[in-house]
Scaffold this active site. Structure first.
Site, PDB file in Angstrom:
ATOM      1  CG  LEU A  47      41.171  42.841  47.515  1.00  0.00           C
ATOM      2  CD1 LEU A  47      42.105  44.000  47.469  1.00  0.00           C
ATOM      3  CD2 LEU A  47      39.896  43.444  47.775  1.00  0.00           C
ATOM      4  CG  HIS A  48      38.801  36.852  43.702  1.00  0.00           C
ATOM      5  ND1 HIS A  48      37.477  37.398  44.622  1.00  0.00           N
ATOM      6  CD2 HIS A  48      37.400  36.812  42.541  1.00  0.00           C
ATOM      7  CE1 HIS A  48      35.899  36.278  44.318  1.00  0.00           C
ATOM      8  NE2 HIS A  48      36.281  36.105  43.148  1.00  0.00           N
ATOM      9  NE  ARG A  49      33.238  40.871  41.136  1.00  0.00           N
ATOM     10  CZ  ARG A  49      32.318  39.821  41.213  1.00  0.00           C
ATOM     11  NH1 ARG A  49      32.295  38.635  42.063  1.00  0.00           N
ATOM     12  NH2 ARG A  49      31.630  39.759  40.261  1.00  0.00           N
TER      13      ARG A  49
END
Ligand code: UD1
Length: 363
Positions: free
Chosen positions: A204-206
């Protein structure tokens, strides 16, 4: 004399794609590599250079992190200076990041032709940072190289009657994946042995998720409730968001976080996982190629073919708590169903891109 191109990149997925592109372009062209330094942490940059045996860039712009305007502005000024010094015949940019935008704009303002690799993708949310970048770059590029038929058809419609060249090459990410063959590190060398047999791989990085602590909490809680261990290597942005939103919080259930892992480790986790849960475009396609079912925790995906063939399900992060358990329960049967894996070419995109650029520059 060979024509000269500047290959401009700066984030983790771009270093990966540049590894194959640089080699292929160098067969027929002189190549200068410009790394903007958008990603600078060891795991997001130097480790990839090492793992993929990428030559050091000719110019490192060292822009680092800042707000979008400050980061893009710094890249734009430094890219302009580098391009003035190097005077290439064309600039090749990849994907949809701020580095892509800065490289393309700096070149276009100097009237150096722009080649866009991964052109023609679109999201419905037109104010998404990456969508702004994509549309802006496609609009100044003269050679548009697409990863799939849908992107080609869209550009042919959008740019009908204009003087641009559109060529479908396939996805260079697949070239890099196939080049790793069967040499990936075993999962037992990446995670504790008792987790290695049966696990979910998550990334998860957005900004949409890391900037929304309620959605982030919902996603993390849903992952913590999964029936098997969940390996979540943290992008530095996600690590900071978790620390900011839930200082000192530990997860008691299935969720196991660790620092960002290398490309080869990430591929191994994706190939061996029972399920992938991600908001990354690259990880969605890697799961698709490996035959691992994928849940995309976003409101939409640009890689819609993966959904059409049944490899990927898009789940709004605010519904993770209610939607993930059932998708996870069906993961074994889902994987067994399988799907067509030919939507993004055959793993020979870099050669086609090099051929297209060379032919276009010497036409
Ligand atoms: C960028 C891209 C995104 C891509 C992603 C891949 C844009 C607009 N977004 O997002 O499309 O999917 O890269 O990872 O270009 N940080 C570090 N160390 C680093 C890099 C970043 O700590 O090496 C932190 C910084 O605090 C920064 C934050 O991560 O503020 C976000 O970095 P940024 O470069 O803005 O974009 P990404 O989220 O990585």
């Amino acid at each position: 004399m060979k024509p000269t191109v500047a290959l401009c990149y700066g984030t983790r997925p771009q270093v990966i794609k540049a590894s194959a592109l640089r080699r292929a372009l160098a067969e027929t062209l002189s190549v200068f590599a410009i790394d903007t330094g958008q990603h600078y942490d060891y795991e997001l940059n130097q480790l990839l250079y090492r793992q993929l045996e990428v030559e050091r860039p000719d110019r490192l712009l060292e822009v680092g992190s800042a707000s979008h305007a400050v980061q893009t502005g710094a890249m734009l000024a430094r890219a302009e200076q580098a391009l003035q010094e190097l005077a290439p015949d064309a600039v090749v940019v990849i994907g949809d990041t701020n580095s892509t935008l800065a490289g393309a704009l700096a070149a276009a303002k100097l009237r150096i032709p722009v080649v866009h690799v991964e052109a023609g993708l679109r999201a419905a949310d037109t104010l998404l940072a990456e969508e702004i970048n994509r549309r802006a770059v496609d609009s100044v590029a003269q050679l548009l190289l697409t990863p799939c038929a849908r992107a080609t058809a869209r550009l042919e419609q959008e740019r009908a009657g204009s003087e641009v060249t559109i060529i479908e090459t396939g996805d260079v990410m697949y070239d890099v994946l196939t080049s790793q063959g069967d040499t990936l590190p075993p999962v037992s060398e990446i995670v504790p042995a008792d987790t290695a047999d049966s696990f979910i791989f998550a990334t998860l990085h957005r900004a949409e998720l890391t900037g929304d602590s309620a959605a982030l909490a919902g996603a993390l809680t849903a992952l913590d409730d999964m029936p098997v261990p969940v390996i979540l290597p943290l992008h530095p942005r996600t690590a900071k968001a978790i620390e900011r939103a839930f200082p000192g919080r530990t997860w008691e259930g299935s969720l196991k976080t660790c620092g960002a892992v290398g490309y080869r480790e990430s591929l191994s986790l994706s190939r061996n996982a029972e399920l992938v849960v991600t908001d990354s475009g690259g990880v969605q396609r890697e799961a698709y190629w490996f035959g691992t079912p994928c849940v995309t925790l976003r409101r939409e995906t640009e890689w819609i073919e993966t959904v059409d063939v049944g490899a990927n399900v898009v789940l709004d992060p605010s519904r993770a708590g209610s939607g993930l358990p059932q998708l996870a329960e069906n993961r074994v049967e889902w994987r067994e169903r399988g799907w067509d894996r030919t939507c993004y070419g055959d793993g020979r995109a870099a050669g086609r891109i090099a051929e297209a650029v060379t032919r276009w520059l010497t036409r």
